[in-house]
Design a protein around this motif. Structure first.
Motif, PDB file in Angstrom:
ATOM      1  N   UNK A 212       0.831  -1.203   0.000  1.00 19.25           N
ATOM      2  CA  UNK A 212       0.000   0.000   0.000  1.00 19.25           C
ATOM      3  C   UNK A 212       0.872   1.263   0.000  1.00 19.25           C
ATOM      4  N   UNK A 213       1.937   1.244   0.790  1.00 16.80           N
ATOM      5  CA  UNK A 213       2.850   2.386   0.828  1.00 16.80           C
ATOM      6  C   UNK A 213       3.607   2.534  -0.486  1.00 16.80           C
ATOM      7  N   UNK A 214       4.091   1.427  -1.008  1.00 15.32           N
ATOM      8  CA  UNK A 214       4.830   1.464  -2.273  1.00 15.32           C
ATOM      9  C   UNK A 214       3.952   1.988  -3.398  1.00 15.32           C
ATOM     10  N   UNK A 238       5.945  -3.191  11.575  1.00 11.77           N
ATOM     11  CA  UNK A 238       4.716  -2.857  10.856  1.00 11.77           C
ATOM     12  C   UNK A 238       4.881  -2.892   9.342  1.00 11.77           C
ATOM     13  N   UNK A 239       6.126  -2.780   8.838  1.00 13.69           N
ATOM     14  CA  UNK A 239       6.369  -2.809   7.395  1.00 13.69           C
ATOM     15  C   UNK A 239       7.456  -3.828   7.105  1.00 13.69           C
ATOM     16  N   UNK A 240       7.185  -4.724   6.160  1.00 15.37           N
ATOM     17  CA  UNK A 240       8.184  -5.712   5.744  1.00 15.37           C
ATOM     18  C   UNK A 240       8.206  -5.786   4.230  1.00 15.37           C
ATOM     19  N   UNK A 241       9.399  -5.620   3.667  1.00 14.97           N
ATOM     20  CA  UNK A 241       9.564  -5.667   2.221  1.00 14.97           C
ATOM     21  C   UNK A 241      10.848  -4.962   1.835  1.00 14.97           C
ATOM     22  N   UNK A 242      11.020  -4.760   0.533  1.00 10.96           N
ATOM     23  CA  UNK A 242      12.214  -4.089   0.041  1.00 10.96           C
ATOM     24  C   UNK A 242      12.297  -2.654   0.552  1.00 10.96           C
ATOM     25  N   UNK A 243      13.532  -2.138   0.591  1.00  7.11           N
ATOM     26  CA  UNK A 243      13.746  -0.750   0.955  1.00  7.11           C
ATOM     27  C   UNK A 243      13.007   0.140  -0.042  1.00  7.11           C
ATOM     28  N   UNK A 244      12.255   1.115   0.467  1.00 10.00           N
ATOM     29  CA  UNK A 244      11.561   2.037  -0.436  1.00 10.00           C
ATOM     30  C   UNK A 244      12.576   2.874  -1.212  1.00 10.00           C
ATOM     31  N   UNK A 245      12.210   3.259  -2.435  1.00  6.35           N
ATOM     32  CA  UNK A 245      13.107   4.085  -3.255  1.00  6.35           C
ATOM     33  C   UNK A 245      13.453   5.383  -2.542  1.00  6.35           C
TER      34      UNK A 245
END
Length: 287
Positions: A212-214, A238-245
């Motif tokens: 959702x954030x991405x 609360x957030x898990x995934x790749x580093x945001x750009x």
């Protein structure tokens, strides 16, 4: 539930009732102002940032019982009450089938009878529809989800198993492809908009918050921070995934201190608006 909490922001500080606190945020109005769905999410965390610990049976993770509490649960229900659509995951349905999960919005619980009335007063069905995000489509659909004409909408990735798609659509609702290797938050929310949903609540985990954030589609994040340290492994935030750009900025919307939570240890109820999502000026100081 009668004990007051303290509003710390926006100023001036004041004492507020817990019951009705998040209903007063009036989330359903936002989509009418912006002409797009209003998407919001919620988490409860320990002071060291943990949202989950391993199940006692070793299967998956769950909200720690040491931080889960009735006062936060009341506010969780108030957020769910205002939604047209709840976002969840295939894991949630698998946990439900295994007896490790429950209905998200508990309108049949006597403690929340006022919330059932709230939905009726706003011409809403007793339960919001539910959206499931799953690449594998490997999940059961409990009968309780589809009774009373409640819709289950599934979002998946390219080239899904067509036989499984037919099975799901024959049982529950519609399957939509909303991404290649992973579901796109932007495509998913656009499809939700086209289906007529206005207020969308993510009750799912950190990977779905990431998408959702991405995708730039989250409007508000609600966060309860409890005054307990847990430690332990694995660490789930609360957030898990790749580093945001680029880092994603947020603006503090409300801050409340609940001195009565967790047997007097206390907890903070916080909400943040995403910096790239405009909020009507009339709602910057909810009362």
């Amino acid at each position: 539930m009668d004990e007051l909490i303290t509003q710390l922001y926006p100023l001036p500080s004041s004492e507020r009732q817990l019951k009705g606190l998040y209903l007063s945020h009036n989330l359903r109005q936002y989509s009418h102002v912006s002409k797009k769905p209003f998407v919001y999410a919620n988490f409860i965390v320990s002071l060291d940032g943990r949202i989950a610990v391993p199940h006692e049976d070793g299967n998956g993770q769950a909200v720690p019982t040491s931080i889960a509490n009735e006062r936060d649960w009341r506010l969780f229900q108030e957020l769910a009450t205002q939604s047209d659509l709840l976002i969840s995951s295939g894991r949630y349905l698998r946990d439900w089938a295994a007896g490790r999960a429950q209905e998200i919005l508990r309108v049949d619980d006597p403690r929340f009878s006022d919330l059932k009335g709230w939905r009726l007063d706003h011409n809403l069905p007793p339960q919001p529809d539910i959206a499931i995000i799953s690449s594998s489509l490997e999940f059961p659909i409990p009968e309780v989800l589809t009774k009373s004409r409640r819709k289950v909408i599934v979002f998946t990735t390219n080239n899904p198993d067509l036989e499984r798609v037919k099975e799901i659509e024959a049982t529950a609702g519609k399957v939509f492809v909303a991404g290649d290797s992973s579901v796109s938050g932007e495509k998913m929310v656009q499809q939700m908009h086209e289906l007529g949903y206005h207020t969308i609540y993510s009750a799912a985990g950190p990977k779905i918050l990431h998408l959702l954030l991405k995708g730039g589609v989250l409007d508000r994040l609600y966060l309860t921070q409890t005054n307990r340290l847990l430690g332990g492994q694995p660490f789930s935030s609360i957030v898990e995934g790749d580093l945001f750009d680029a880092p994603i900025g947020v603006n503090l919307h409300t801050l409340y201190f609940d001195s009565h939570g967790l047997d007097g240890l206390g907890q903070l109820f916080m909400s943040y608006n995403l910096a790239n999502q405009p909020i009507p000026k009339s709602e910057m100081n909810p009362q």
